[in-house]
Design an enzyme around this catalytic site. Structure first.
Site, short mmCIF file in Angstrom:
data_model
loop_
_atom_site.label_atom_id
_atom_site.label_comp_id
_atom_site.label_asym_id
_atom_site.label_seq_id
_atom_site.Cartn_x
_atom_site.Cartn_y
_atom_site.Cartn_z
N PHE A 111 44.00 38.87 31.11
CA PHE A 111 43.57 38.32 32.40
C PHE A 111 42.11 38.61 32.70
CE2 PHE A 111 44.30 42.64 33.75
CZ PHE A 111 43.54 42.83 34.90
N LYS A 112 41.55 39.61 32.03
CA LYS A 112 40.14 39.96 32.28
C LYS A 112 39.20 38.80 31.95
CE LYS A 112 41.53 44.22 33.09
NZ LYS A 112 41.16 45.43 32.41
N ASP A 113 39.66 37.88 31.08
CA ASP A 113 38.81 36.73 30.73
C ASP A 113 38.47 35.88 31.95
OD1 ASP A 113 38.55 37.15 27.93
OD2 ASP A 113 40.54 36.31 27.59
N LEU A 116 35.55 37.87 33.49
CA LEU A 116 34.42 38.28 32.66
C LEU A 116 33.76 37.13 31.91
CD1 LEU A 116 35.84 41.71 31.61
CD2 LEU A 116 33.69 41.30 32.82
N THR A 144 39.38 45.18 29.26
CA THR A 144 38.10 44.87 29.88
C THR A 144 36.99 44.78 28.84
OG1 THR A 144 38.67 45.87 32.01
CG2 THR A 144 36.34 45.71 31.48
#
Length: 465
Positions: A111-113, A116, A144
């Site tokens: 989900f960090k995509d 970021l 992350t």
């Protein structure tokens, strides 16, 4: 739009400045001075928008014209062009009124995509406009780091240093970081745990004198406001897909640093009819203990099969506390001083406010493994360990069956083969085709002692002129 510190003793900043700042000089976290509010009619009018179009609607008020609308839409489109699924955040049904929001369709399968990829493009845009070079420094418990590296690897004006706890992330997570060989990318395996990595990053932000003249540190951890802002979008996207805002929606969120679920809290404050937010934790359960028992005390970190949640100090919780205490910076400063001793307790008023929206649940590895096995047996849907914690927390703490419950799937199960094997799967889940050769790629990283001076000296020697 101005941004202010949760501790009340730092100057307010504009959007672009807050993206480049990270922690406030007073040690607090930046939040918007006021939140944009959307009417039910306006939210309803967004039904049918693509993810990228919806992201512009949600994000634009926070930018407040500092970036021209056409440029902002371009940054958003570029950020999600690398996602494998056209829906960007597809929903899958796993039970009666129970849904999985797949947030692992981006380039690094986590989900960090969502935040970021956008932050990397945003930084590149701002730095080119200002003709400025910066150093990105971040700590990761697994996901992350790879997402930040993927977002920044092509940025000419950024040198990025990511610290991960040595031998305490999965092989897939490590290789996603260490096989990126661009000259501006530097991976550090720190002989310690995630909190050691995070403390080192915080100390470096507090005293940046080790950097070359003219350089500054920029945060990619969820202390950076732009990350939280980008994550608000998928709460609106899921709700609209399931009939919102005409009916309320609930969410269960696997939670470590509190950034992902705080984005859901903000979505509610902005007008999205969210009935319940479930804080789902593993054995490192400081947030569950805080909500359920008013016990916000540090305990020894437990290494689990859900390593991205092996965090004992949830930095973003301070942002929620700021609202719970009436946005009184002095109160938050005092509370954080209290926490330095190892524990803090919320006021009765703050705890009542928190419990109106938030519920919580804790799972250990054994229960989590059983959830993966049970869900697969009944649906043939394979959960990663973090998502399994979110699903079980939803089932244990759900208040109303008539309201859709959306469980955030934070990572692809291929990133955590050990947990999947323990759940009875005989074969490791396959990596997507774009990552099929991951274990054949060359790795590059440095193993360093848990010593701030050692890490900073290494950074000094690798920052490009």
């Amino acid at each position: 739009m101005k941004y202010i510190s949760t501790r009340g003793d730092a100057p307010s900043l504009t959007f672009e400045d807050v993206v480049l700042t990270g922690l406030a000089p007073d040690g607090g976290l930046y939040v918007p001075e006021t939140l944009p509010k959307f009417s039910q009619e306006e939210i309803a009018s967004w039904a049918g928008l693509s993810y990228q179009e919806l992201a512009f609607k949600v994000i634009a008020p926070f930018v407040a014209g500092e970036i021209p609308d056409a440029d902002l839409q371009g940054l958003i489109d570029k950020s999600y062009a690398t996602f494998r699924h056209d829906a960007i955040a597809p929903l899958v049904q796993t039970g009666h009124n129970e849904w999985i929001l797949e947030l692992f369709q981006g380039p690094t399968l986590a989900f960090k995509d969502f935040a970021l990829q956008f932050l990397g493009n945003l930084l590149d845009y701002i730095l080119k406009k200002r003709d400025q070079k910066v150093v990105v420094m971040g700590a990761t418990s697994g996901d992350t780091g790879s997402a930040a590296i993927e977002g920044c690897r092509h940025c000419d004006n950024i040198d990025i240093f990511i610290l991960h706890p040595y031998q305490r992330v999965s092989d897939v997570q490590r290789r996603q970081m260490t096989t990126v060989l661009e000259k501006n990318v530097h991976n550090i395996a720190l002989k310690g745990n995630f909190d050691d990595c995070q403390n080192m990053v915080k100390a470096s932000f507090g005293d940046q004198s080790f950097l070359p003249e003219g350089r500054q540190l920029v945060a990619v951890n969820s202390i950076n406001w732009a990350r939280i802002m980008a994550q608000i979008v998928y709460y609106f996207y899921a709700a609209l897909a399931l009939g919102g805002p005409a009916r309320p929606i609930s969410f269960s969120v696997p939670t470590g640093n509190f950034g992902d679920i705080f984005a859901g809290y903000l979505a509610k404050q902005m007008g999205l009819p969210i009935d319940q937010l479930v804080i789902a934790t593993n054995a490192n359960d400081i947030l569950h203990r805080c909500i359920s028992e008013n016990d916000h005390s540090k305990k020894e970190l437990i290494h689990s099969l859900s390593p991205s949640m092996d965090i004992m100090v949830s930095s973003n919780f301070e942002r929620l506390l700021f609202d719970l205490y009436g946005r009184n910076g002095a109160s938050i400063k005092q509370l954080m001083e209290e926490f330095k001793s190892g524990a803090m307790h919320l006021s009765d008023e703050a705890l009542v406010k928190a419990r109106e929206l938030f519920s919580s649940y804790r799972l250990d590895d054994e229960e989590m493994i059983q959830v993966i096995a049970d869900v697969f047996e009944h649906t043939e849907y394979l959960l990663d360990p973090h998502t399994a914690i979110g699903v079980q927390a939803a089932r244990k703490r759900r208040r109303r069956q008539d309201i859709p419950m959306v469980c955030l799937a934070t990572a692809h199960p291929a990133k955590f083969p050990e947990a999947v094997r323990k759940a009875g799967q005989t074969d490791d889940p396959a990596l997507p085709h774009h990552m099929a050769d991951l274990f054949d790629r060359e790795e590059r990283y440095e193993v360093l002692d848990n010593d701030l001076s050692v890490v900073q000296k290494h950074m000094q020697g690798n920052i490009r002129a």
